[in-house]
Design an enzyme around this catalytic site. Structure first.
Site, PDB file in Angstrom:
ATOM      1  N   THR A 271       0.836  -1.203   0.000  1.00 53.32           N
ATOM      2  CA  THR A 271       0.000   0.000   0.000  1.00 53.32           C
ATOM      3  C   THR A 271       0.867   1.249   0.000  1.00 53.32           C
ATOM      4  O   THR A 271       2.012   1.220   0.496  1.00 53.32           O
ATOM      5  CB  THR A 271      -0.920   0.025   1.238  1.00 53.32           C
ATOM      6  N   ASP A 272       0.339   2.350  -0.521  1.00 46.70           N
ATOM      7  CA  ASP A 272       1.056   3.621  -0.455  1.00 46.70           C
ATOM      8  C   ASP A 272       1.178   4.134   0.971  1.00 46.70           C
ATOM      9  O   ASP A 272       2.039   4.976   1.270  1.00 46.70           O
ATOM     10  CB  ASP A 272       0.369   4.673  -1.337  1.00 46.70           C
ATOM     11  N   GLU A 273       0.361   3.607   1.878  1.00 44.25           N
ATOM     12  CA  GLU A 273       0.345   4.122   3.246  1.00 44.25           C
ATOM     13  C   GLU A 273       1.622   3.809   4.022  1.00 44.25           C
ATOM     14  O   GLU A 273       1.867   4.404   5.075  1.00 44.25           O
ATOM     15  CB  GLU A 273      -0.882   3.600   3.991  1.00 44.25           C
TER      16      GLU A 273
ATOM     17  N   TYR B  30      -2.516  -0.488  10.762  1.00 47.59           N
ATOM     18  CA  TYR B  30      -2.643  -1.108   9.443  1.00 47.59           C
ATOM     19  C   TYR B  30      -1.373  -0.928   8.624  1.00 47.59           C
ATOM     20  O   TYR B  30      -0.777  -1.887   8.141  1.00 47.59           O
ATOM     21  CB  TYR B  30      -3.835  -0.514   8.683  1.00 47.59           C
TER      22      TYR B  30
ATOM     23  N   LYS C 142       1.581  -3.630   7.211  1.00 46.15           N
ATOM     24  CA  LYS C 142       1.956  -3.797   5.806  1.00 46.15           C
ATOM     25  C   LYS C 142       3.442  -3.508   5.587  1.00 46.15           C
ATOM     26  O   LYS C 142       4.118  -4.201   4.814  1.00 46.15           O
ATOM     27  CB  LYS C 142       1.107  -2.884   4.918  1.00 46.15           C
TER      28      LYS C 142
END
Length: 321
Positions: free
Chosen positions: A117-119, A138, A142
């Site tokens: 994810t970009d997060e 979260y 990741k």
């Protein structure tokens, strides 16, 4: 090509299955069918199916029987609000589950695509070599999984890549997520809760584009732990998107501002060296609105979920706001 799709009954996973079908590939879908993984998402697709958890031995058995050439892992807990409410689920699925898949790759020699994810970059505009700076349970889970992938490539010489998409939207997205929640609540005559001042900025990507780009990478990727960012290149604030949804639907969207989410990132942003075409946001929103309008059978059973009904569902988990 023998492709196994972990979490293939979820939102992005099922879009990827549809893309594989367009290319003449009938994949094996392996999914636990939790709240967001549904067989309804795979309607009208051509696939084999095994129900199972990526954290247990059944995964190894399914891989040993199917002998995939490529395994793509979409199986994950993905909702930031849920990670604030109960972070333990994110640790076991997103980290331990990934390690279980990586162990299988050592023994069965498949190419592994890990969906991230970009997060993981936090609020920085990251390229593929940028440091990881996660802000939520979260994104921390990741980022940890990404590091395990890189470690297995270095230590055990597994063939793997990491793909980091930006914020996806489109048909079959569970109503806990912002865009389907805004569409459905507006259809039902309800307000749309917006965290903080609504100016948090995201980079939006239509899910069918993501499925296509991932499938393309199977053919051209280097399998030595490379990272591939796939930004949508369409950065808009939450309020901008709400306004656009209202314009597409031809009706007013009632907004209610609520307490901001703990640790809320103000923006997500990525750059990449890849070249691809993406669906313009307004066109993607039009397709998405039409799908939810025409498929009420799909979402009506889901709207009693607390993350759809409550304005701040994470606050019930004891978070000090």
């Amino acid at each position: 090509m023998r492709v196994m799709v972990l979490g293939g009954a979820g939102f992005i996973g099922s879009a990827f299955v549809r893309e594989l079908n367009k290319r003449g590939i009938r994949p094996l879908v392996y999914d636990l069918l939790t709240y967001a993984g549904r067989l309804e998402n795979l309607k009208d697709t051509d696939h084999e199916f095994v129900k199972g958890d990526i954290r247990d031995e059944k995964l190894q058995e399914a891989i040993a029987k199917y002998r995939p050439e490529v395994v793509v892992n979409f199986a994950a807990e993905t909702h930031v609000d849920r990670s604030i409410y109960k972070p333990q689920d994110f640790l076991t699925t997103n980290i331990l589950g990934t390690v279980n898949v990586l162990d299988a790759s050592r023994h069965y020699n498949f190419k592994y695509i890990h969906i991230s994810t970009d997060e993981v970059y936090g609020e920085e505009c990251g390229n593929e070599n940028s440091p990881l700076n996660p802000s939520s349970p979260y994104s921390a889970s990741k980022a940890s999984a990404d590091l395990f992938v890189r470690a297995y490539v270095r230590t055990y010489k597994v063939e793997a890549i990491i793909i980091r998409p930006s914020n996806n939207y489109g048909p079959r997205q569970f109503p806990e997520k912002f865009i389907p929640k805004a569409i459905i609540r507006t259809l039902l005559g309800l307000h749309v809760p917006i965290y903080g001042d609504g100016k948090a900025e995201r980079d939006w990507m239509f899910v069918e584009d993501t499925g296509r780009i991932i499938a393309d990478l199977i053919e051209k990727a280097e399998w030595s732990g490379e990272v591939y960012n796939i930004p949508g290149g369409q950065r808009y604030s939450v309020l901008d998107v709400v306004k656009m949804i209202g314009e597409v639907m031809g009706r007013e969207v009632e907004v209610r501002f609520v307490n901001d989410r703990p640790g809320h990132d103000r923006r997500y942003c990525m750059t990449t060296g890849l070249r691809y075409e993406v669906t313009p946001l307004r066109e993607g929103l039009r397709k998405t609105v039409e799908w939810y309008l025409n498929n009420r059978w799909w979402w009506k059973p889901l709207i009693k979920d607390r993350f759809f009904v409550e304005d701040e569902p994470w606050s019930k988990g004891g978070v000090n706001t």
